[in-house]
Write a protein that holds these residues in place. Structure first.
Motif, short mmCIF file in Angstrom:
data_model
loop_
_atom_site.label_atom_id
_atom_site.label_comp_id
_atom_site.label_asym_id
_atom_site.label_seq_id
_atom_site.Cartn_x
_atom_site.Cartn_y
_atom_site.Cartn_z
N PHE A 1 0.82 -1.21 0.00
CA PHE A 1 0.00 0.00 0.00
C PHE A 1 0.85 1.26 0.00
O PHE A 1 0.34 2.37 -0.01
N TYR A 2 2.16 1.06 0.01
CA TYR A 2 3.10 2.16 0.14
C TYR A 2 2.91 3.21 -0.95
O TYR A 2 2.85 4.41 -0.66
N ASP A 3 2.79 2.78 -2.19
CA ASP A 3 2.70 3.74 -3.29
C ASP A 3 1.44 4.59 -3.21
O ASP A 3 1.48 5.79 -3.49
N SER A 4 0.33 4.00 -2.83
CA SER A 4 -0.91 4.78 -2.75
C SER A 4 -0.85 5.81 -1.63
O SER A 4 -1.43 6.89 -1.72
N LEU A 5 -0.11 5.49 -0.56
CA LEU A 5 0.01 6.41 0.56
C LEU A 5 1.15 7.42 0.36
O LEU A 5 1.23 8.40 1.09
N GLU B 1 1.81 8.88 -2.76
CA GLU B 1 1.64 9.42 -4.10
C GLU B 1 2.03 10.89 -4.20
O GLU B 1 2.31 11.39 -5.29
N ASP B 2 2.08 11.60 -3.06
CA ASP B 2 2.49 13.00 -3.08
C ASP B 2 3.97 13.19 -2.74
O ASP B 2 4.44 14.32 -2.60
N ALA B 3 4.70 12.10 -2.57
CA ALA B 3 6.13 12.20 -2.24
C ALA B 3 6.88 12.87 -3.40
O ALA B 3 6.54 12.68 -4.57
N PRO B 4 7.92 13.66 -3.09
CA PRO B 4 8.61 14.47 -4.12
C PRO B 4 9.63 13.69 -4.94
O PRO B 4 10.81 14.05 -5.00
N TYR B 5 9.21 12.63 -5.61
CA TYR B 5 10.15 11.83 -6.38
C TYR B 5 10.81 12.63 -7.50
O TYR B 5 11.99 12.43 -7.80
N ASP B 6 10.06 13.54 -8.13
CA ASP B 6 10.65 14.36 -9.19
C ASP B 6 11.79 15.21 -8.64
O ASP B 6 12.80 15.41 -9.31
N GLU B 7 11.62 15.70 -7.41
CA GLU B 7 12.66 16.55 -6.82
C GLU B 7 13.89 15.73 -6.45
O GLU B 7 15.03 16.19 -6.60
N TRP B 8 13.69 14.50 -5.95
CA TRP B 8 14.84 13.64 -5.69
C TRP B 8 15.60 13.34 -6.98
O TRP B 8 16.83 13.39 -7.02
N ALA B 9 14.84 13.02 -8.03
CA ALA B 9 15.49 12.71 -9.31
C ALA B 9 16.26 13.92 -9.83
O ALA B 9 17.40 13.78 -10.31
N GLU B 10 15.68 15.09 -9.73
CA GLU B 10 16.35 16.30 -10.19
C GLU B 10 17.59 16.59 -9.35
O GLU B 10 18.60 17.06 -9.88
N THR C 1 9.86 0.58 -3.34
CA THR C 1 9.04 0.05 -4.44
C THR C 1 9.55 0.51 -5.80
O THR C 1 8.88 0.29 -6.81
N GLY C 2 10.69 1.17 -5.83
CA GLY C 2 11.36 1.47 -7.09
C GLY C 2 10.89 2.70 -7.83
O GLY C 2 11.32 2.92 -8.97
N THR C 3 10.07 3.54 -7.23
CA THR C 3 9.54 4.70 -7.95
C THR C 3 10.66 5.63 -8.39
O THR C 3 10.72 6.04 -9.55
N LEU C 4 11.54 6.00 -7.47
CA LEU C 4 12.65 6.88 -7.85
C LEU C 4 13.59 6.18 -8.83
O LEU C 4 14.05 6.79 -9.80
N ALA C 5 13.87 4.91 -8.60
CA ALA C 5 14.76 4.16 -9.49
C ALA C 5 14.23 4.17 -10.93
O ALA C 5 15.01 4.29 -11.88
N GLN D 1 9.91 -4.99 -8.53
CA GLN D 1 10.12 -5.87 -9.68
C GLN D 1 8.89 -5.89 -10.59
O GLN D 1 9.00 -5.83 -11.82
N GLU D 2 7.72 -5.94 -9.98
CA GLU D 2 6.48 -5.94 -10.77
C GLU D 2 6.34 -4.65 -11.55
O GLU D 2 5.96 -4.65 -12.74
N LYS D 3 6.63 -3.51 -10.91
CA LYS D 3 6.54 -2.22 -11.59
C LYS D 3 7.55 -2.13 -12.73
O LYS D 3 7.23 -1.62 -13.81
N ALA D 4 8.77 -2.60 -12.48
CA ALA D 4 9.80 -2.55 -13.51
C ALA D 4 9.41 -3.40 -14.72
O ALA D 4 9.54 -2.96 -15.87
N GLN D 5 8.90 -4.60 -14.47
CA GLN D 5 8.50 -5.47 -15.58
C GLN D 5 7.36 -4.86 -16.39
O GLN D 5 7.35 -4.95 -17.62
#
Length: 247
Positions: free
Chosen positions: A10-14, A16-25, A48-52, A76-80
């Motif tokens: 449930f991590y990704d749904s909770l 969803e507002d995390a600043p992944y774009d800012e980490w990537a930048e 869960t690999g969102t930033l990766a 792994q599921e998201k990557a596939q």
């Protein structure tokens, strides 16, 4: 040491507002600023690999390590599903071994704060140093002491989403600048009832100067210490502290 179990699904749904774009930048900007030539990146606490996946899409060859098998299964599921090739290892970040070196290593989303003590943080810094190429870049963030003590301890957070809701209570941990998070989350079933899951997560942080000293003891050269996705030095009210260091 805390690890995500049921919560991983449930991590990704909770978050969803995390600043992944800012980490990537932050990663891309630091790589440009400090002249990183290669594209091999090690993500410790990959979750869960969102930033990766953000970084993979930007052309990075990403290897990820996480203590939670459940988080890695989601990654792994998201990557596939996206046709991405992430190399994933189920290991403790303070003891990891991949057998190769990288151009950049990162630990974000306060993953380093899940380590239980000084010795584990020092081991992690040493392992990262050994796994970086010469002039390799180490980037990570941690909670500030103020955030642990004033924004977490003694506070309760919650969400009433009909699909996945949660109650999150934070208590003083055993050590200074540490916190225990008691999480109860509820997922809707088809029959209208809810499933409840409970987990306890521990986090601990240290003053900026302590991290700086440990990095230098491991052989790193400090490049910058900043706060809250800015280039500014940490202030008393900063929440998230960023470190950039070079091997």
């Amino acid at each position: 040491m805390s690890s995500y179990h049921h919560f991983a699904y449930f991590y990704d749904s909770l978050m969803e507002d995390a600043p992944y774009d800012e980490w990537a930048e932050y990663v891309l900007s630091a790589a440009r600023k400090y002249g990183v030539q290669g594209k091999e990146l090690l993500d410790l606490g990959i979750g869960t690999g969102t930033l990766a996946l953000h970084l993979y899409q930007d052309g990075w060859d990403v290897t990820g390590i996480d203590l939670s098998e459940e988080m890695l299964a989601v990654a792994q599921e998201k990557a596939q599903s996206r046709g991405a090739n992430l190399k994933l290892f189920n290991q403790d970040m303070s003891l990891f071994e991949t057998g190769k070196q990288y151009d950049v290593s990162v630990i974000f989303c306060d993953s380093l704060n899940y380590l239980p003590d000084e010795a584990a943080v020092k081991r992690t810094f040493n392992r990262v140093f050994d796994h970086l190429k010469e002039d390799g870049l180490f980037l990570f963030d941690v909670h500030s002491c103020r955030k642990i003590n004033e924004e977490f301890i003694g506070n309760t957070f919650g969400s009433g989403d009909p699909e996945v809701s949660y109650i999150w209570q934070s208590f003083q941990g055993e050590h200074d600048n540490s916190v225990e998070h008691e999480l109860s989350f509820f997922t809707a079933r088809q029959d209208g009832a809810y499933e409840r899951y409970d987990e306890v997560h521990f986090q601990r942080t240290f003053p900026v100067e302590v991290y700086k000293n440990w990095l230098e003891q491991s052989g790193f050269t400090i490049l910058s210490i900043s706060a809250d996705f800015s280039e500014n030095a940490p202030e008393p009210d900063s929440e998230r502290i960023f470190f950039a260091a070079k091997k």
